[in-house]
Enzyme design. Structure first.
Site, short mmCIF file in Angstrom:
data_model
loop_
_atom_site.label_atom_id
_atom_site.label_comp_id
_atom_site.label_asym_id
_atom_site.label_seq_id
_atom_site.Cartn_x
_atom_site.Cartn_y
_atom_site.Cartn_z
N HIS A 44 -7.01 -5.81 2.12
CA HIS A 44 -5.85 -5.28 2.83
C HIS A 44 -5.31 -6.39 3.72
O HIS A 44 -6.08 -7.04 4.43
CB HIS A 44 -6.25 -4.10 3.73
CG HIS A 44 -6.80 -2.91 3.02
ND1 HIS A 44 -6.09 -1.75 2.86
CD2 HIS A 44 -8.02 -2.68 2.46
CE1 HIS A 44 -6.84 -0.85 2.23
NE2 HIS A 44 -8.03 -1.40 1.97
N GLU A 61 -12.23 3.44 -1.16
CA GLU A 61 -11.78 4.54 -2.04
C GLU A 61 -11.58 4.06 -3.47
O GLU A 61 -11.84 4.80 -4.41
CB GLU A 61 -10.42 5.09 -1.56
CG GLU A 61 -10.48 5.92 -0.31
CD GLU A 61 -9.07 6.26 0.19
OE1 GLU A 61 -8.11 6.18 -0.61
OE2 GLU A 61 -8.95 6.59 1.37
N ASP A 79 0.85 -1.19 0.00
CA ASP A 79 0.00 0.00 0.00
C ASP A 79 0.89 1.25 0.00
O ASP A 79 1.92 1.31 0.67
CB ASP A 79 -0.90 0.00 1.24
CG ASP A 79 -2.05 0.98 1.12
OD1 ASP A 79 -3.20 0.55 0.96
OD2 ASP A 79 -1.79 2.22 1.17
N HIS A 116 -10.41 -5.33 -3.43
CA HIS A 116 -9.08 -5.60 -2.86
C HIS A 116 -9.21 -5.99 -1.41
O HIS A 116 -10.13 -5.57 -0.71
CB HIS A 116 -8.16 -4.38 -3.00
CG HIS A 116 -8.75 -3.11 -2.47
ND1 HIS A 116 -9.68 -2.37 -3.18
CD2 HIS A 116 -8.55 -2.43 -1.32
CE1 HIS A 116 -10.01 -1.30 -2.48
NE2 HIS A 116 -9.35 -1.33 -1.34
N ASN A 170 -12.96 -3.26 2.38
CA ASN A 170 -14.00 -2.24 2.42
C ASN A 170 -14.94 -2.43 1.24
O ASN A 170 -14.50 -2.76 0.13
CB ASN A 170 -13.38 -0.84 2.36
CG ASN A 170 -12.64 -0.49 3.64
OD1 ASN A 170 -13.14 -0.74 4.73
ND2 ASN A 170 -11.45 0.07 3.52
P1 5GP Z 1 -9.83 1.34 0.27
O1 5GP Z 1 -10.09 2.57 1.11
O2 5GP Z 1 -10.42 1.47 -1.11
O3 5GP Z 1 -10.20 0.07 0.97
O4 5GP Z 1 -8.26 1.25 0.13
C1 5GP Z 1 -7.55 1.79 -0.93
C2 5GP Z 1 -6.08 1.72 -0.57
O5 5GP Z 1 -5.33 1.94 -1.74
C3 5GP Z 1 -5.63 2.77 0.45
O6 5GP Z 1 -5.07 2.11 1.58
C4 5GP Z 1 -4.59 3.60 -0.31
O7 5GP Z 1 -3.49 3.99 0.47
C5 5GP Z 1 -4.17 2.65 -1.43
N1 5GP Z 1 -3.74 3.31 -2.65
C6 5GP Z 1 -4.36 4.34 -3.30
N2 5GP Z 1 -3.69 4.68 -4.40
C7 5GP Z 1 -2.62 3.83 -4.48
C8 5GP Z 1 -1.55 3.70 -5.42
O8 5GP Z 1 -1.45 4.41 -6.42
N3 5GP Z 1 -0.65 2.72 -5.17
C9 5GP Z 1 -0.72 1.91 -4.07
N4 5GP Z 1 0.21 0.98 -3.91
N5 5GP Z 1 -1.72 2.01 -3.15
C10 5GP Z 1 -2.65 2.97 -3.37
#
Ligand code: 5GP
Length: 127
Positions: free
Chosen positions: A112, A105, A39, A110, A97
């Site tokens: 985590h 987001e 991440d 995905h 999420n």
């Molecule tokens: P969500 O909130 O959708 O469950 O998690 C999205 C995750 O993607 C967040 O933890 C954020 O830090 C990560 N993320 C967003 N943009 C990028 C990116 O360009 N590269 C990587 N490696 N992680 C990203």
């Protein structure tokens, strides 16, 4: 493919772009079903994202529309990554999420994978 009532898959989302190689990532694992990478904003000493290669917006979409081979391949990839990172003995946390109230987001399903320290409560106490 999106399930009814949910938005269609957005080909421009950041994880789609990582899968297409348009944006770099710190890769941990890749196989026919999944890609795992660090991440960009880690919330724990180990914070890896595992994403299926198929175009699924969320867990709702993936669980309803993915084939059994895709689901099995993805789940096995998550286990392989955790093992590869040495997290089986100390333990780790998986989190996915789904939708607005979860704070999702990126609209590509995905998981985590967190580890590397005691992770405390599953959810913060309500304010
Ligand atoms: P969500 O909130 O959708 O469950 O998690 C999205 C995750 O993607 C967040 O933890 C954020 O830090 C990560 N993320 C967003 N943009 C990028 C990116 O360009 N590269 C990587 N490696 N992680 C990203």
């Amino acid at each position: 493919m999106a399930v009814s009532g949910l938005p269609p898959y957005d080909e421009a989302n950041i994880f789609a772009r990582i899968l297409r190689g348009e944006i770099p990532c710190k890769k941990v694992h890749e196989d026919a079903w999944a890609l795992a990478f660090h991440d960009i904003n880690p919330q724990a000493p180990v914070h890896v994202l595992v994403i299926p290669k198929g175009k699924y917006c969320s867990f709702a979409d993936f669980s309803a529309a993915a084939s059994e081979a895709e689901i099995a391949g993805f789940v096995r990839a998550v286990g392989t990554v955790a093992k590869q990172l040495g997290l089986e003995a100390p333990g780790y946390r998986l989190l996915a999420n789904m939708g607005p109230e979860s704070g999702q987001e990126v609209p590509h399903f995905h998981v985590h994978l967190f580890g590397g320290r005691p992770l405390g409560r599953m959810l913060p106490k309500p304010a």
